[in-house]
Scaffold this motif. Structure first.
Motif, short mmCIF file in Angstrom:
data_model
loop_
_atom_site.label_atom_id
_atom_site.label_comp_id
_atom_site.label_asym_id
_atom_site.label_seq_id
_atom_site.Cartn_x
_atom_site.Cartn_y
_atom_site.Cartn_z
N PHE A 2 45.07 59.71 79.06
CA PHE A 2 43.89 59.91 79.91
C PHE A 2 44.32 60.73 81.13
O PHE A 2 45.47 60.70 81.56
CB PHE A 2 43.28 58.57 80.34
N THR A 3 43.39 61.48 81.68
CA THR A 3 43.73 62.42 82.73
C THR A 3 43.18 61.96 84.08
O THR A 3 42.27 61.14 84.16
CB THR A 3 43.16 63.81 82.44
N TYR A 4 43.76 62.51 85.11
CA TYR A 4 43.31 62.26 86.47
C TYR A 4 41.85 62.67 86.62
O TYR A 4 41.04 61.93 87.21
CB TYR A 4 44.20 63.06 87.43
N GLU A 5 41.51 63.81 86.06
CA GLU A 5 40.15 64.34 86.23
C GLU A 5 39.11 63.43 85.61
O GLU A 5 38.04 63.20 86.20
CB GLU A 5 40.06 65.75 85.60
N GLU A 6 39.38 62.90 84.41
CA GLU A 6 38.36 62.08 83.75
C GLU A 6 38.17 60.73 84.42
O GLU A 6 37.17 60.06 84.18
CB GLU A 6 38.71 61.90 82.28
N MET A 7 39.12 60.31 85.26
CA MET A 7 39.00 59.03 85.95
C MET A 7 38.31 59.17 87.31
O MET A 7 38.02 58.16 87.96
CB MET A 7 40.38 58.40 86.15
#
Length: 574
Positions: free
Chosen positions: A358-363
Motif C-alpha cells: 500500500f502506498t502513502y498516497e492511497e492512505m
C-alpha cells in the motif's frame, strides 16, 4: 621426497576407478531419483552439476575428481578418532570434493569454483573433511607458497579443524615426511603453510590466501572475517574460501546473507560460477519428528547407527520444551530459527507483508495514530504510523520511518554487517547530519503526517522526547505520554500488536530493517501465565525501536474510539 607428490600431481593421475566405492556419480543418480532423502537445495546442487555437463564453456575432469576421492583421500588421510581407518569419503563428501575440484573453465583450465558454502547439522564430519581439504590444498595444488588458514571466532574453536589436520599428519608416514608440525602452523613444501587464526587476531590483515576455511560463520558477530578473506585471494590462480557452518539464529548477519545468496544461485535466480553450495536441511513443511526425513540434514546418519538413538532422545525433549525445540531444529535439523525467547516468529511476520504494497498516497486523508521511540542522542529513532481498519475485512496498516545520525551510521558500517549501508541505500533509514539525533527532522515528519492524514493522537516516551512533544503539542497535535513503566498500558498495546500479527489482521510493507528488529525482540513477562507485557528494554541488546513504536501506537489506538469504525472493532475510551 618433498617433491614426489607434486610430480604425481603434475603428471597423469594413476587413478583408481573406485570399484569398491560408492561413486559421486551414483550419488547424483540416487538424489535425482529420490533414493536418498535430501533437501531441495541439495537436489538443486545436484541438478546444477548435471546441467553444467551440457555447457560449452566448462568441462568436468572426472579423472581428477575420482583420483582425489578414491586415491588421495583413503590412501593418504586417516580418520582421527578410533582406529587408524582410511578416510573413505561419504557419498555427500565425494560429491562436494568432485564438484569443487573437478569442474574447470575451458578458457583457462583453472577451477570453476573459488567460493564454497557448506551448511548442515552437527556431527556430520564437516571439520574432519575440512582438515583433509586443507592438507590437500597445502600439498597438491602446485601453488608456490600456498598459504592456507582456518579461521574461527575464537582460537579454541579453530581446534575443530586444526587438531584433525595435525593428527592426520602425525598418523601418516608419508605426510610426516612432507609436513612439519608447529604450535600454530604446519609447514609444507615450497614455503606452503597452514595456519590457525581467530577473528580477533591482528594478523588478519595483509594475508595472501590460497585456501581459507571459515568455521561456523553463523557465530561471527561481524562480517570482518569474511570480508578480509574474500579480498585476500586476488594474487592467487585458483584460491578457494570454504564456509562451513550449521544453521544459526541471526538472520540479519553475514552468514545468513551468504546463505541467502547461495540459495538464489542454487535455485537459478542468480548465475554465479564462482560459488558452489551444499545446504542440507529439512524442508519447509517437514515434520521434525519423522525419522525418515532426518537424513536430509544429517547425511552421515546411515553410517553412524548411534546418531538415530541420540536424535530420538533429543526429539522427546524438544516436544516438551520450546527452548529445546529451537536448539534441536537449529543444530540437528539445520533450520534457521530465531532466538529461543523469540516473540513473533518470522514466518508470521512475513505472512503479514502487503501484496501489493500500500502506498502513502492511497492512505492520505484516513484517520491514523502515530508513536515515537526516540534515542537519547547518538542512536536509532523510530516513528510509526498506524491506520486502523474502517470497514469489515480491512486490516491494520503500519508505516515506519527511521532516523540515524550520520556519524553513528559510519561507525555501524565499519564495525557491523553491510546491512546498515543497504538500509541507507534502499531508503529504509534516513540520516541526519552530525553526531546527534536532529529532532527537527522528526518534528517536520509528524507535521507532514498531520497535514496528509487525519492524525488523531501521537504517543511518545517522555524520557527523550519531552521538548519535541511540547513542540508538537504547540503545532496542534494531541500527544499521549506513554511511560515505559506503565505496565498495564503497554501490556494492552503489546497483546494487541501480537494478536494482529498472529491472526493475520495487520499489514506492513516489509523491509529487512524491520524484519531484523522483530527478530530481536525479547519480552518482559511478569505473570504466572507468561502473557506478554512489553518489549524488555534491559534484555533487548539489539535494536527494537520500530517495534516499540508500533506497540506504543497500538497502546494509543486501542484506547481511542473512532466514530467510523464498526462496533466490533474493540476500541474503547480510557
Amino acid at each position: 621426497m618433498h617433491h614426489c607428490w607434486i610430480r604425481y600431481w603434475q603428471h597423469d593421475h594413476n587413478m583408481s576407478t573406485g570399484a569398491n566405492e560408492y561413486s559421486f556419480e551414483t550419488y547424483v543418480t540416487d538424489v535425482l531419483n529420490g533414493h536418498i532423502p535430501t533437501s531441495q537445495f541439495v537436489k538443486q546442487a545436484v541438478q546444477r552439476h548435471v546441467n553444467d555437463l551440457t555447457r560449452d564453456d566448462l568441462f568436468f575432469d572426472r579423472d581428477l575428481a575420482a583420483w582425489i576421492c578414491y586415491d588421495v583421500f583413503p590412501k593418504l588421510f586417516q580418520h582421527t578418532v578410533g582406529t587408524l581407518a582410511p578416510f573413505h569419503l561419504a557419498p555427500w563428501q565425494a560429491f562436494v570434493i568432485a564438484g569443487v575440484f573437478g569442474w574447470k573453465r575451458k578458457d583457462t583450465g583453472l577451477r570453476k569454483y573459488n567460493r564454497v558454502y557448506i551448511e548442515m547439522a552437527r556431527k556430520q564430519g564437516k571439520s574432519t573433511l575440512m582438515a583433509a581439504i586443507a592438507l590437500f590444498m597445502l600439498l597438491f595444488d602446485n601453488e608456490p607458497g600456498a598459504h592456507c588458514y582456518i579461521v574461527a571466532t575464537k582460537r579454541d574453536q579453530t581446534k575443530e579443524v586444526w587438531n584433525p589436520a595435525v593428527q592426520m599428519v602425525q598418523k601418516s608416514a608419508e605426510l610426516s615426511k612432507l609436513v612439519r608440525v608447529y604450535r600454530d602452523f604446519l609447514s609444507g613444501p615450497n614455503n606452503s603453510t597452514f595456519t590457525r587464526l581467530s577473528s580477533d587476531a591482528k594478523s588478519l590483515d595483509g594475508l595472501n590466501v590460497h585456501c581459507a576455511i571459515i568455521d561456523e560463520l553463523h557465530k561471527h558477530p561481524t562480517p570482518r572475517v569474511w570480508e578480509v578473506m574474500d579480498t585476500a585471494t586476488g594474487a592467487r590462480r585458483q584460491p578457494i574460501i570454504w564456509i562451513i557452518t550449521t544453521a544459526g539464529t541471526n538472520q540479519a548477519g553475514v552468514c545468513y546473507e551468504r546463505r541467502d545468496y547461495m540459495t538464489k544461485v542454487l535455485n537459478g535466480t542468480y548465475q554465479d560460477d564462482d560459488w558452489f553450495g551444499f545446504i542440507a536441511e529439512i524442508d519447509d513443511g517437514d515434520d521434525f519428528k519423522n525419522e525418515a526425513i532426518w537424513e536430509k540434514a544429517n547425511p552421515n546418519i546411515r553410517f553412524i547407527p548411534s546418531m538415530v538413538k541420540d536424535l530420538r532422545s533429543k526429539v522427546r525433549r524438544a516436544i516438551s520444551s520450546p527452548s529445546e525445540l529451537y536448539n534441536f531444529l537449529t543444530l540437528h535439523m539445520c533450520r534457521w530459527t530465531q532466538q529461543s525467547e523469540c516473540w513473533i516468529p518470522l514466518e508470521k511476520w512475513d505472512a503479514c507483508l502487503a501484496k501489493p504494497a500500500f502506498t502513502y498516497e492511497e492512505m492520505k486523508g484516513r484517520p491514523c495514530f502515530a508513536a515515537l521511540d526516540l534515542s537519547q542522542r547518538l542512536d536509532l529513532s523510530a516513528a510509526c504510523l498506524l491506520f486502523p481498519p474502517l470497514e469489515q475485512g480491512e486490516k491494520w496498516r503500519y508505516m515506519w520511518r527511521f532516523f540515524l545520525p550520520e556519524d553513528t551510521a559510519d561507525e555501524y558500517i565499519k564495525t557491523s554487517s553491510d546491512k546498515w549501508r543497504d538500509w541507507i541505500v534502499t531508503k529504509q533509514l534516513t540520516l541526519t547530519p552530525g553526531a546527534r539525533v536532529d529532532q527537527t527532522y522528526i518534528r517536520t515528519l509528524i507535521q507532514e503526517w498531520a497535514r496528509d492524514f487525519d492524525l488523531l493522537k501521537c504517543g511518545y516516551d517522555p524520557t527523550f522526547a519531552n521538548t519535541l512533544s511540547m513542540d508538537l503539542a504547540h503545532d496542534g497535535i494531541e500527544m499521549v505520554e506513554i511511560q515505559q513503566n506503565n505496565i498495564r498500558f503497554l501490556t494492552e498495546g503489546t497483546q494487541e500488536f501480537e494478536s494482529q500479527i498472529f491472526n493475520g489482521e495487520m499489514q506492513h510493507n516489509g523491509g529487512q530493517l524491520l524484519r531484523w528488529q522483530i527478530d530481536n525482540v525479547k519480552l518482559d513477562r511478569r505473570d504466572s501465565f507468561c502473557k506478554p507485557v512489553r518489549p524488555d528494554r534491559k534484555r533487548n541488546t539489539k535494536k527494537v525501536d520500530g517495534i516499540v513504536a508500533a506497540v506504543m501506537a497500538c497502546c494509543v489506538a486501542v484506547r481511542t474510539p473512532i466514530e467510523t469504525a464498526p462496533a466490533d472493532m474493540g476500541f474503547y475510551v480510557v
